[in-house]
Scaffold this active site. Structure first.
Site, PDB file in Angstrom:
ATOM      1  N   GLU A 111      -1.996  91.039-106.071  1.00  0.00           N
ATOM      2  CA  GLU A 111      -1.132  90.037-105.424  1.00  0.00           C
ATOM      3  C   GLU A 111       0.322  90.463-105.571  1.00  0.00           C
ATOM      4  O   GLU A 111       0.626  91.390-106.327  1.00  0.00           O
ATOM      5  CB  GLU A 111      -1.359  88.654-106.061  1.00  0.00           C
ATOM      6  CG  GLU A 111      -2.725  88.067-105.695  1.00  0.00           C
ATOM      7  CD  GLU A 111      -3.007  86.702-106.283  1.00  0.00           C
ATOM      8  OE1 GLU A 111      -3.819  85.991-105.707  1.00  0.00           O
ATOM      9  OE2 GLU A 111      -2.426  86.361-107.321  1.00  0.00           O
ATOM     10  N   HIS A 235       5.091  78.762-101.525  1.00  0.00           N
ATOM     11  CA  HIS A 235       4.153  79.846-101.203  1.00  0.00           C
ATOM     12  C   HIS A 235       4.454  80.297 -99.787  1.00  0.00           C
ATOM     13  O   HIS A 235       4.636  79.464 -98.893  1.00  0.00           O
ATOM     14  CB  HIS A 235       2.711  79.346-101.309  1.00  0.00           C
ATOM     15  CG  HIS A 235       1.702  80.451-101.422  1.00  0.00           C
ATOM     16  ND1 HIS A 235       1.431  81.301-100.386  1.00  0.00           N
ATOM     17  CD2 HIS A 235       0.916  80.849-102.447  1.00  0.00           C
ATOM     18  CE1 HIS A 235       0.502  82.175-100.774  1.00  0.00           C
ATOM     19  NE2 HIS A 235       0.179  81.926-102.031  1.00  0.00           N
ATOM     20  N   ARG A 282       6.957  86.173-104.616  1.00  0.00           N
ATOM     21  CA  ARG A 282       6.841  85.063-103.678  1.00  0.00           C
ATOM     22  C   ARG A 282       8.155  84.489-103.167  1.00  0.00           C
ATOM     23  O   ARG A 282       8.254  84.081-102.021  1.00  0.00           O
ATOM     24  CB  ARG A 282       6.125  83.926-104.401  1.00  0.00           C
ATOM     25  CG  ARG A 282       4.795  83.712-103.869  1.00  0.00           C
ATOM     26  CD  ARG A 282       4.081  82.718-104.692  1.00  0.00           C
ATOM     27  NE  ARG A 282       2.753  83.243-104.877  1.00  0.00           N
ATOM     28  CZ  ARG A 282       1.841  82.695-105.619  1.00  0.00           C
ATOM     29  NH1 ARG A 282       2.127  81.589-106.282  1.00  0.00           N
ATOM     30  NH2 ARG A 282       0.665  83.223-105.715  1.00  0.00           N
ATOM     31  N   HIS A 343       4.478  75.008-103.567  1.00  0.00           N
ATOM     32  CA  HIS A 343       3.210  75.452-104.151  1.00  0.00           C
ATOM     33  C   HIS A 343       3.105  75.225-105.650  1.00  0.00           C
ATOM     34  O   HIS A 343       2.031  74.902-106.149  1.00  0.00           O
ATOM     35  CB  HIS A 343       3.056  76.944-103.848  1.00  0.00           C
ATOM     36  CG  HIS A 343       1.784  77.545-104.344  1.00  0.00           C
ATOM     37  ND1 HIS A 343       0.548  77.156-103.875  1.00  0.00           N
ATOM     38  CD2 HIS A 343       1.553  78.516-105.261  1.00  0.00           C
ATOM     39  CE1 HIS A 343      -0.395  77.868-104.489  1.00  0.00           C
ATOM     40  NE2 HIS A 343       0.189  78.683-105.337  1.00  0.00           N
ATOM     41  N   ARG A 378       7.431  82.036-110.652  1.00  0.00           N
ATOM     42  CA  ARG A 378       6.152  82.411-111.281  1.00  0.00           C
ATOM     43  C   ARG A 378       5.510  83.604-110.579  1.00  0.00           C
ATOM     44  O   ARG A 378       5.399  83.633-109.350  1.00  0.00           O
ATOM     45  CB  ARG A 378       5.188  81.227-111.231  1.00  0.00           C
ATOM     46  CG  ARG A 378       3.792  81.575-111.702  1.00  0.00           C
ATOM     47  CD  ARG A 378       2.934  80.359-111.763  1.00  0.00           C
ATOM     48  NE  ARG A 378       2.617  79.825-110.465  1.00  0.00           N
ATOM     49  CZ  ARG A 378       1.538  80.147-109.755  1.00  0.00           C
ATOM     50  NH1 ARG A 378       0.681  81.050-110.214  1.00  0.00           N
ATOM     51  NH2 ARG A 378       1.311  79.591-108.591  1.00  0.00           N
TER      52      ARG A 378
HETATM   53  P1  FAD Z   1      -4.167  70.315-112.684  1.00  0.00           P
HETATM   54  O1  FAD Z   1      -5.309  71.211-112.487  1.00  0.00           O
HETATM   55  O2  FAD Z   1      -3.322  70.011-111.511  1.00  0.00           O
HETATM   56  O3  FAD Z   1      -4.761  68.975-113.267  1.00  0.00           O
HETATM   57  C1  FAD Z   1      -3.956  67.838-113.458  1.00  0.00           C
HETATM   58  C2  FAD Z   1      -4.808  66.755-114.052  1.00  0.00           C
HETATM   59  O4  FAD Z   1      -3.965  65.700-114.478  1.00  0.00           O
HETATM   60  C3  FAD Z   1      -5.787  66.146-113.065  1.00  0.00           C
HETATM   61  O5  FAD Z   1      -6.997  65.888-113.727  1.00  0.00           O
HETATM   62  C4  FAD Z   1      -5.113  64.842-112.678  1.00  0.00           C
HETATM   63  O6  FAD Z   1      -6.016  63.836-112.286  1.00  0.00           O
HETATM   64  C5  FAD Z   1      -4.463  64.475-113.981  1.00  0.00           C
HETATM   65  N1  FAD Z   1      -3.346  63.541-113.861  1.00  0.00           N
HETATM   66  C6  FAD Z   1      -2.172  63.702-113.224  1.00  0.00           C
HETATM   67  N2  FAD Z   1      -1.429  62.597-113.344  1.00  0.00           N
HETATM   68  C7  FAD Z   1      -2.153  61.722-114.067  1.00  0.00           C
HETATM   69  C8  FAD Z   1      -1.947  60.394-114.514  1.00  0.00           C
HETATM   70  N3  FAD Z   1      -0.815  59.712-114.253  1.00  0.00           N
HETATM   71  N4  FAD Z   1      -2.915  59.794-115.220  1.00  0.00           N
HETATM   72  C9  FAD Z   1      -4.087  60.434-115.501  1.00  0.00           C
HETATM   73  N5  FAD Z   1      -4.330  61.685-115.107  1.00  0.00           N
HETATM   74  C10 FAD Z   1      -3.371  62.318-114.403  1.00  0.00           C
HETATM   75  N6  FAD Z   1      -2.744  79.554-110.029  1.00  0.00           N
HETATM   76  C11 FAD Z   1      -3.273  80.740-110.421  1.00  0.00           C
HETATM   77  O7  FAD Z   1      -3.028  81.186-111.548  1.00  0.00           O
HETATM   78  N7  FAD Z   1      -4.105  81.417-109.572  1.00  0.00           N
HETATM   79  C12 FAD Z   1      -4.418  80.975-108.328  1.00  0.00           C
HETATM   80  O8  FAD Z   1      -5.172  81.610-107.612  1.00  0.00           O
HETATM   81  C13 FAD Z   1      -3.849  79.754-107.887  1.00  0.00           C
HETATM   82  N8  FAD Z   1      -4.104  79.274-106.647  1.00  0.00           N
HETATM   83  C14 FAD Z   1      -3.620  78.051-106.287  1.00  0.00           C
HETATM   84  C15 FAD Z   1      -3.953  77.523-105.043  1.00  0.00           C
HETATM   85  C16 FAD Z   1      -3.506  76.252-104.692  1.00  0.00           C
HETATM   86  C17 FAD Z   1      -3.887  75.691-103.348  1.00  0.00           C
HETATM   87  C18 FAD Z   1      -2.704  75.515-105.586  1.00  0.00           C
HETATM   88  C19 FAD Z   1      -2.216  74.155-105.215  1.00  0.00           C
HETATM   89  C20 FAD Z   1      -2.359  76.040-106.811  1.00  0.00           C
HETATM   90  C21 FAD Z   1      -2.805  77.308-107.177  1.00  0.00           C
HETATM   91  N9  FAD Z   1      -2.489  77.856-108.416  1.00  0.00           N
HETATM   92  C22 FAD Z   1      -3.020  79.057-108.796  1.00  0.00           C
HETATM   93  C23 FAD Z   1      -1.764  77.073-109.410  1.00  0.00           C
HETATM   94  C24 FAD Z   1      -2.778  76.476-110.401  1.00  0.00           C
HETATM   95  O9  FAD Z   1      -3.929  76.085-109.697  1.00  0.00           O
HETATM   96  C25 FAD Z   1      -2.221  75.281-111.134  1.00  0.00           C
HETATM   97  O10 FAD Z   1      -0.949  75.562-111.626  1.00  0.00           O
HETATM   98  C26 FAD Z   1      -3.116  74.919-112.308  1.00  0.00           C
HETATM   99  O11 FAD Z   1      -4.429  74.732-111.870  1.00  0.00           O
HETATM  100  C27 FAD Z   1      -2.600  73.667-112.988  1.00  0.00           C
HETATM  101  O12 FAD Z   1      -3.564  73.249-113.918  1.00  0.00           O
HETATM  102  P2  FAD Z   1      -3.252  72.014-114.852  1.00  0.00           P
HETATM  103  O13 FAD Z   1      -4.421  71.889-115.761  1.00  0.00           O
HETATM  104  O14 FAD Z   1      -1.909  72.153-115.444  1.00  0.00           O
HETATM  105  O15 FAD Z   1      -3.177  70.781-113.832  1.00  0.00           O
HETATM  106  C1  SIN Z   2      -2.858  82.472-104.106  1.00  0.00           C
HETATM  107  O1  SIN Z   2      -4.069  82.669-104.127  1.00  0.00           O
HETATM  108  O2  SIN Z   2      -2.090  82.973-103.289  1.00  0.00           O
HETATM  109  C2  SIN Z   2      -2.283  81.599-105.136  1.00  0.00           C
HETATM  110  C3  SIN Z   2      -2.155  82.352-106.377  1.00  0.00           C
HETATM  111  C4  SIN Z   2      -1.247  81.640-107.316  1.00  0.00           C
HETATM  112  O3  SIN Z   2      -0.696  80.603-106.994  1.00  0.00           O
HETATM  113  O4  SIN Z   2      -1.058  82.167-108.413  1.00  0.00           O
END
Ligand code: FAD
Ligand code: SIN
Length: 525
Positions: A111, A235, A282, A343, A378
């Site tokens: 990437e 993104h 990015r 993103h 990032r």
């Molecule tokens: P999340 O997975 O967002 O989980 C948040 C949790 O908090 C959820 O369970 C939600 O319900 C809960 N929550 C929020 N507010 C409250 C509240 N008030 N009360 C109770 N619960 C609450 N990163 C990579 O490294 N590689 C990738 O390939 C990649 N692809 C991506 C593709 C997309 C489309 C997106 C949007 C992001 C991508 N990212 C990627 C970024 C990555 O997915 C996220 O940064 C990461 O998953 C965040 O994880 P987290 O556990 O911090 O939060």
């Molecule tokens: C992507 O698959 O382009 C997202 C990867 C990331 O957010 O790290």
């Protein structure tokens, strides 16, 4: 009131990693807004970065992370995360994540910003596989209670103690049960925020509906510092479609040879902007796409991988390929219309290497934090990695300091005696739409001081209206989210106005140059 040993807000990669790491030692409650799979984790496409190839080194991954991050990263955090990455991948393999393989070794894709192939992945739907494996492991553990449908409103701190102790501790959260409409206190010896990012503060975002910055706003209100909130990542390649608004086209498409073209002239323009062309970090590619769109008055640009072998394309990106076919686009034969979209939230609650925030008893991990890993931008696929490393680090610190963590005192129940049901829900919808629109237009990819000030003015006016509404009406998830979105918008704009340079994701026409020193924007409540 419910009492557990540790309360975790969020069931994504960060929250579940922490829960699993804690569960052999104590009883854990995991709260989630909506469904357990509702966070960004389940939506991740590209994969997870880790040094696993013989030709690659930790030093390379550290350098790539710091270059993408515009030098704003904290080196000790970058080293900590990069060096723990192979172990994190091992744990996921043990939990059954079916990463793609090349013969016996894990297949590594590429990437933007990475000097080597180092992204492990499960086709183009890595997040779904990771979320499923973590949930399965958590569900099987008798010490983990998973409670979906709970919208946390605020942290429980000293001011909520029945007899004020002056300890300054965080004891848990007040959460709205989304089914019954009742608010409950959930308390524990330690609390971990793993509530994800604030992407929905923007009109166009790849993030799911619940990414409203709740944890960041809750921590701020309780007195924790937040940092680098101006560093919002856009993104470069979100699908442009009038019906499907937030479908990401993974960066791995560019990693596997996809090129960006002007949709009218067919000109490949990325080499005009950066020698790394489509594989520049990015922020560079998103700004180039934005520039092409604005310069030529376009609706979108083209991402084209149709020159590659069709079986390879359909085989490597099966979910994107199928999804696009349903929309009438065959990516093996034609280009994909794409636009930049918000993103990832690089800023957040300040934490140290143990996941500790400023507030005793409060830890945080994942996208709601600013750990020092990402700096001003990032690096792709470093985010899930950060969730695993800091989810585990917070759990480890809680276990090691267990004897110093007091049991919670009696806490005042939530007081709903002075509020009524709303007869003006239109206020919520109006404000939600308005915030997201002016944040997109005034606080987007390219900024100016004048536009930021316009945004600040609107936020000031809306804050009064929303707080008044919050004080008079019963809470709903929409209201909780609106209040937090507005708080996050305020933190973003304040941070952006504070930074008098262009660095990484913060690009302003009024200060286009880089200052000699990279300094975090740390806001103190
Ligand atoms: P999340 O997975 O967002 O989980 C948040 C949790 O908090 C959820 O369970 C939600 O319900 C809960 N929550 C929020 N507010 C409250 C509240 N008030 N009360 C109770 N619960 C609450 N990163 C990579 O490294 N590689 C990738 O390939 C990649 N692809 C991506 C593709 C997309 C489309 C997106 C949007 C992001 C991508 N990212 C990627 C970024 C990555 O997915 C996220 O940064 C990461 O998953 C965040 O994880 P987290 O556990 O911090 O939060
Ligand atoms: C992507 O698959 O382009 C997202 C990867 C990331 O957010 O790290």
């Amino acid at each position: 009131m419910s009492e557990y040993d540790v309360i975790i807000v969020g069931s994504g990669a960060a929250g579940l990693t922490a829960a699993i790491a804690l569960a052999d030692h104590c009883k854990v409650l995991v709260l989630a807004k909506g469904e357990l799979t509702g966070g960004s984790t389940a939506w991740a496409q590209g994969g997870i970065a880790a040094v696993l190839d013989a030709g690659d080194t930790f030093e390379n991954h550290i350098d790539d992370t710091m270059i993408a991050g515009g030098g704003l990263n904290r080196r000790e955090t970058v080293e900590f995360v990069v060096e723990n990455a192979p172990h994190a991948i091992e744990r996921l393999v043990e939990m059954g994540v079916p990463f793609n393989k090349d013969a016996e070794a894990l297949h590594l894709t590429r990437e933007g910003g990475h000097s080597h192939r180092r992204i492990v992945h499960v086709d183009d739907a890595t997040g779904w596989a990771v979320q499923a494996a973590l949930l399965k492991t958590a569900e099987a553990h008798p010490n983990i209670t998973l409670l979906p449908g709970q919208a946390c409103i605020d942290l429980i701190s000293g001011k909520h103690e029945l007899r004020y102790s002056g300890s300054g501790r965080v004891w848990g959260v007040y959460a709205l049960d989304e089914k019954t409409g009742k608010v409950h206190a959930h308390v524990g010896r330690a609390t971990i925020l793993a509530s994800g990012g604030a992407g929905r503060v923007y009109q166009f975002s790849t993030a799911p509906r619940g990414a409203t910055g709740d944890g960041i706003a809750m921590a701020w209100r309780a007195g924790a510092r937040v940092s680098n909130m101006e560093m919002m990542q856009f993104h470069p390649t979100c699908l442009y479609n009038l019906d499907v608004k937030n479908f990401l086209i993974t960066e791995a498409v560019r990693g596997e040879g996809g090129i960006l073209k002007h949709p009218v002239t067919g000109h490949r323009y990325m080499p005009d902007y950066d020698v790394r062309a489509e594989l520049a970090p990015r922020d560079v590619v998103a700004r180039a796409n934005d520039d092409q769109i604005k310069r030529s008055g376009l609706d979108y640009v083209h991402l084209d991988i149709s020159h590659q072998d069709p079986d390879f394309v359909a085989g490597h990106f099966p979910n994107i390929y199928e999804k696009l076919l349903t929309l009438g686009i065959d990516m093996t034969k034609q280009p994909i219309p794409v636009v930049p979209a918000q993103h990832y939230t690089c800023g957040g609650v300040l934490i140290d290497l143990d996941g500790r925030t400023d507030l005793p008893g409060l830890y945080a991990a994942g996208e709601c934090t600013e750990s020092g890993l990402h700096g001003a931008n990032r690096l792709a696929s470093n985010s899930l990695l950060e969730c695993f490393v800091f989810g585990e680090a917070a759990a480890k610190h809680i276990i090691e300091s267990w004897d110093q963590l007091d049991t919670p005192p009696a806490i005042r129940p939530w007081d709903a005696s002075r509020v009524t049901d709303s007869d003006e829900e239109v206020v919520i919808k109006q404000n939600w739409t308005e915030i997201r629109r002016f944040m997109w237009n005034y606080v987007g990819i390219v900024r100016t001081t004048k536009r930021l000030e316009r945004a600040r003015h609107r936020i000031d006016m809306m804050t009064h209206e929303v707080e008044d509404y919050y004080g008079h009406f019963r809470v709903t998830t929409d209201l909780i989210e609106l209040r937090n979105l507005l708080q996050c918008a305020e933190l973003i704009v304040r941070s952006a106005l504070h930074r008098k340079e262009s660095r990484g994701l913060h690009y302003t026409l009024d200060y286009p140059d880089l200052l000699p020193q990279a300094v975090d924007t740390v806001l103190v409540p």
